[in-house]
Design a protein around this motif. Structure first.
Motif, PDB file in Angstrom:
ATOM      1  N   GLU A  48      17.422  11.157 -11.088  1.00  0.00           N
ATOM      2  CA  GLU A  48      16.980  10.571  -9.827  1.00  0.00           C
ATOM      3  C   GLU A  48      16.075   9.388 -10.112  1.00  0.00           C
ATOM      4  OE1 GLU A  48      15.703  13.071  -6.486  1.00  0.00           O
ATOM      5  OE2 GLU A  48      16.118  14.778  -7.794  1.00  0.00           O
ATOM      6  N   ARG A  49      16.170   8.375  -9.256  1.00  0.00           N
ATOM      7  CA  ARG A  49      15.342   7.189  -9.436  1.00  0.00           C
ATOM      8  C   ARG A  49      14.448   6.998  -8.224  1.00  0.00           C
ATOM      9  NH1 ARG A  49      19.942   6.434 -12.191  1.00  0.00           N
ATOM     10  NH2 ARG A  49      19.767   5.592 -14.300  1.00  0.00           N
ATOM     11  N   ARG A  50      13.313   6.379  -8.490  1.00  0.00           N
ATOM     12  CA  ARG A  50      12.346   6.146  -7.437  1.00  0.00           C
ATOM     13  C   ARG A  50      11.999   4.669  -7.389  1.00  0.00           C
ATOM     14  NH1 ARG A  50       6.483   9.170  -6.836  1.00  0.00           N
ATOM     15  NH2 ARG A  50       5.911   8.257  -4.838  1.00  0.00           N
ATOM     16  N   ILE A  51      12.017   4.091  -6.187  1.00  0.00           N
ATOM     17  CA  ILE A  51      11.653   2.695  -5.991  1.00  0.00           C
ATOM     18  C   ILE A  51      10.161   2.630  -5.738  1.00  0.00           C
ATOM     19  CG2 ILE A  51      12.030   0.639  -4.570  1.00  0.00           C
ATOM     20  CD1 ILE A  51      14.832   1.719  -3.999  1.00  0.00           C
ATOM     21  N   MET A  52       9.473   1.787  -6.511  1.00  0.00           N
ATOM     22  CA  MET A  52       8.022   1.689  -6.433  1.00  0.00           C
ATOM     23  C   MET A  52       7.625   0.457  -5.616  1.00  0.00           C
ATOM     24  SD  MET A  52       7.308   4.316  -8.274  1.00  0.00           S
ATOM     25  CE  MET A  52       5.536   4.129  -8.557  1.00  0.00           C
ATOM     26  N   PHE A  53       6.505   0.568  -4.891  1.00  0.00           N
ATOM     27  CA  PHE A  53       5.998  -0.523  -4.068  1.00  0.00           C
ATOM     28  C   PHE A  53       4.544  -0.804  -4.435  1.00  0.00           C
ATOM     29  CE2 PHE A  53       9.468   1.303  -1.755  1.00  0.00           C
ATOM     30  CZ  PHE A  53      10.114   0.222  -1.157  1.00  0.00           C
ATOM     31  N   THR A  54       4.144  -2.058  -4.247  1.00  0.00           N
ATOM     32  CA  THR A  54       2.739  -2.411  -4.411  1.00  0.00           C
ATOM     33  C   THR A  54       1.980  -1.962  -3.166  1.00  0.00           C
ATOM     34  OG1 THR A  54       2.953  -4.564  -3.326  1.00  0.00           O
ATOM     35  CG2 THR A  54       3.447  -4.457  -5.688  1.00  0.00           C
ATOM     36  N   PRO A  55       0.638  -1.920  -3.216  1.00  0.00           N
ATOM     37  CA  PRO A  55      -0.128  -1.572  -2.011  1.00  0.00           C
ATOM     38  C   PRO A  55       0.167  -2.496  -0.833  1.00  0.00           C
ATOM     39  CG  PRO A  55      -1.537  -1.483  -3.944  1.00  0.00           C
ATOM     40  CD  PRO A  55      -0.240  -2.070  -4.404  1.00  0.00           C
ATOM     41  N   GLU A  56       0.622  -3.729  -1.122  1.00  0.00           N
ATOM     42  CA  GLU A  56       0.940  -4.675  -0.048  1.00  0.00           C
ATOM     43  C   GLU A  56       2.345  -4.463   0.499  1.00  0.00           C
ATOM     44  OE1 GLU A  56      -0.112  -5.713  -3.175  1.00  0.00           O
ATOM     45  OE2 GLU A  56      -2.200  -5.629  -2.481  1.00  0.00           O
ATOM     46  N   GLY A  57       3.095  -3.523  -0.077  1.00  0.00           N
ATOM     47  CA  GLY A  57       4.431  -3.219   0.426  1.00  0.00           C
ATOM     48  C   GLY A  57       5.547  -3.970  -0.256  1.00  0.00           C
TER      49      GLY A  57
END
Length: 764
Positions: free
Chosen positions: A422-431
């Motif tokens: 499974e893979r997870r897409i990561m986001f910065t605090p700004e989205g």
């Protein structure tokens, strides 16, 4: 002879043409208990023999006899000029052909034509013909709405659809754009046009939902495209803010150090666990679940909305919850050091991990700690810290001891061992998009998963023992057709599979173990996955093939699954735990609700997949021209689907772009091969590709194949010669069937205006 028998069922349907569902038949014949399984087998036999036709998931009609009224689609004109149609069911057209007999009563409009649908009265004649008399003619119209990108022009604009399946664009006149600006994401509907037929259809913007440059636009598109309900009715919000839990007697578990173990960023905590070793070397395990039924009572505004949604929907950047956050993240979340009502199951396991007995409790608990999977695992691995260090000896080590025992029994049970990454897409605090990581599977994950499975089994067992209605989670045995196709595929690799035996998980696992690390691992794993049925909810127990369990019901996540809420209510009723148990009306609606929540689950899965595809396309939008390793995950006459290594993004290689060879589709081998040389691209094959085009709006990736095909598999030549003969020799690369190039719809349209204009993702 067992009851009900075949003739009894056929006679009943003939005398009761309005009784179409399995539930109708069961009620009419007064079928109960084990007789329901007999009825299911009888209906299946009659369907296989062609005496019954399936008109829906659980509804049937006599193959030679339509219902007295229903929806009819008119499909063709006979040489004599008669308009002919068939009844419409959930699974398509069914029943004998019906001849249009005119309007039913006074005519109020135009007569139907080919392609029209109408609600009709259906009458049989002495000559054996069936006539359909139109009660209501349904208007022909375009699909309800389009979610897409608004592109402005001097006199209005157009809406470019976000779905790759949608082939239309809508022209928007100036007065119909509702303030939409260039680059806005909109919901638009076709506009009635009278006799206007030339050019693209006109449309009306109904709502502006965001802008294409918004880093989180992918989820917005998926939410609106799949009709995922977002806003809660005010009545449900009021109940969520004000509702007190049902008054019921409870066992006090506040001195038992139950803990929650969840992802590090979890906002809700609906399950807690605890274990201790018993005097005989076995283990006592308690699984406690938030008592959502105490707050969401049957028939309330909250309940109606929860049923409508069916489940929470999880996007890479947000959650659309089944229940308002006032409940899911507060009152029904098992927060650390706060008293919470719960439903708990206490299970006693032997030293070798087999469950000896269990009992359910309606209780009050207080979580001793909120740990992440990583914190719990680090403590067990010798790197404790914080709360995990405090609870290592008293709570964590007993949990791992119980898990080690239960794992022994699990290994003997041999559930299907398909551990797909499974893979997870990561986001910065700004989205902004920040990267893509592969989720690491820890023992902490497996521990919680296995204890939840055991609790779910206990729920199904208890409800059956108490003769209670059950909302089962079922995963049917692979169908004969899928097993035959799997066996034929293995034969193309000179491997054997006995199709005469009932499929069993341990046989799949043995095969997977034998090919692990070899050339065929990827393709066989993909095919094992394709062979499986889809898991659904059902009021009827079909067992759970993947987990290799005879009975299984979802109990452990009532915050996010309506099925679990029903199971909680059934347990409350079965144990007389309080006034908020499952009602008679609720029990009678199980079949209807099971179909609905199975649909909402599929809807959520499709929306989640669409959003992920778009985020991956955005992430790769500045990598056009780059080369990637990948694995072929799908083979069609039009081309190859390839999952890129690292990101897991799916792209498409058109067959016409591979080479100048004539490529033929070998359906049995799930491959395409070059006529003449026999060189092959097969499912599961590792390949090198170049990214040619990206369409973030539709989530499409167009790839170029760089790898050479593999040599023809030994022993496949004769079968492939037969395929070629059957297709009449060589085919044009641009033709249909297995030898031609792809339909243009297989290639995503590239338009720079659909790319994000700012906030390009960072990459790790």
């Amino acid at each position: 002879m067992s009851f009900p028998d075949r003739q009894t069922v056929l006679d009943f349907l003939k005398e009761n043409p309005d009784a179409t569902s399995k539930a109708d038949i069961a009620r009419g014949l007064k079928v109960k208990g084990q007789e329901r399984a007999v009825l299911r087998d009888v209906l299946k036999q009659l369907e296989e023999e062609g005496k019954l036709e399936r008109t829906g998931k659980r509804s049937f009609a006599q193959a030679d006899r339509p219902p007295p009224s229903g929806l009819v689609e008119f499909t063709r004109l006979t040489k004599e000029g008669d308009l002919v149609g068939q009844c419409v069911g959930d699974s398509g057209l069914f029943g004998p052909e019906l001849i249009y007999g005119g309007p039913s009563g006074k005519s109020r409009g135009r007569a139907p034509g080919k392609g029209d649908r109408a609600v009709c009265k259906i009458v049989g004649r002495e000559d054996g013909e069936w006539r359909a008399y139109v009660i209501t003619l349904l208007e022909k119209r375009l699909s309800d709405r389009i979610v897409g990108l608004y592109e402005h022009a001097p006199r209005g604009g157009r809406v470019i659809p976000a779905s790759r399946k949608e082939r239309r664009e809508l022209l928007i006149q100036e007065g119909d754009r509702k303030g939409a600006k260039d680059g806005d994401l909109v919901v638009a509907e076709p506009k009635p046009q009278g006799r206007r037929q030339l050019g693209p259809p006109l449309g009306v913007v109904k709502e502006v939902i965001g802008h294409i440059t918004d880093a989180r636009s992918a989820s917005l598109i998926a939410i609106y495209a799949h009709d995922i309900p977002v806003d809660f009715p005010e009545a449900a919000l009021v109940e969520a803010r004000e509702k007190e839990p049902a008054d019921a007697p409870r066992t006090d578990l506040r001195n038992t150090p139950l803990i929650t173990i969840d992802p590090h960023d979890a906002r809700d905590h609906d399950d807690a666990v605890w274990a201790e070793q018993t005097e005989d070397g076995g283990w006592k395990v308690i699984v406690a679940i938030a008592d959502v039924a105490a707050y969401v009572t049957e028939g309330s505004a909250l309940d109606k909305e929860a049923e409508k949604r069916g489940n929470s929907t999880y996007f890479p950047d947000r959650v659309v919850p089944m229940l308002p956050f006032e409940l899911s993240a507060d009152a029904c979340s098992l927060r650390e050091n706060e008293d919470r009502p719960c439903m708990a199951v206490e299970m006693i396991f032997s030293a070798d991990g087999h469950k000896k007995r269990h009992r359910f409790l309606r209780a009050t608990m207080r979580s001793a700690a909120k740990l992440s999977y990583e914190e719990a695992q680090a403590a067990i691995d010798g790197k404790p810290g914080g709360k995990a260090e405090e609870l290592l000896e008293t709570v964590l080590k007993p949990l791992w001891g119980a898990y080690a025992a239960v794992s022994k029994a699990r290994d003997i049970r041999s559930p299907l061992d398909l551990d797909m990454p499974e893979r997870r897409i990561m986001f910065t605090p700004e989205g902004e998009l920040d990267g893509i990581v592969t989720k690491v599977r820890l023992d902490a994950h497996r521990l919680i998963e296995e204890f939840m499975i055991q609790a779910n089994v206990a729920a199904a067992e208890t409800l059956e023992q108490k003769n209670s209605p059950v909302m089962y989670r079922v995963h049917d045995t692979p169908s004969d057709a899928k097993v035959a196709a799997f066996a034929e595929f293995l034969q193309t690799l000179d491997m054997k599979w006995n199709i005469g035996e009932r499929p069993q998980t341990h046989k799949f696992n043995k095969l997977l173990a034998e090919i692990r690390g070899g050339d065929y691992e990827g393709m066989i794993s993909q095919m094992v996955l394709r062979t499986q049925a889809q898991a659904i909810y059902s009021e009827e127990n079909l067992g759970h093939f993947g987990l290799n369990l005879a009975k299984y019901a979802h109990f452990t996540s009532p915050i996010r699954r309506y099925a679990d809420l029903i199971v909680h209510r059934a347990l409350i009723r079965a144990h007389d735990f309080g006034p908020d148990g499952l009602s008679e009306r609720g029990a009678a609606r199980l079949e209807e609700v099971a179909e609905h929540i199975s649909m909402t689950e599929r809807r959520s899965m499709a929306a989640e997949r669409d959003a992920t595809d778009r985020y991956l396309a955005i992430f790769l939008s500045d990598r056009v021209g780059a080369e990637f390793d990948g694995r072929i995950t799908g083979v069609t006459p039009a081309g190859l689907f390839v999952a890129l290594a690292g990101s897991g993004a799916d792209g498409f290689v058109p067959i016409s772009s591979i080479s100048e060879d004539y490529w033929i589709h070998d359906e049995a081998a799930v491959a395409v091969y070059a006529r003449g040389s026999g060189k092959t691209f097969s499912i599961g094959q590792i390949v090198r590709v170049r990214l040619r085009e990206v369409t973030p709006l539709q989530g499409g990736l167009l790839l170029e194949m760089l790898s050479e095909p593999l040599p023809a598999p030994p022993g496949r030549q004769a079968a492939r010669q037969a395929i070629t003969r059957e297709r009449g020799g060589p085919r044009s690369r641009s033709g249909g069937g297995g030898g031609g190039g792809p339909p243009r719809r297989g290639k995503p349209k590239f338009d720079k205006r659909t790319l994000p204009k700012k906030g390009k993702p960072k990459r790790r």
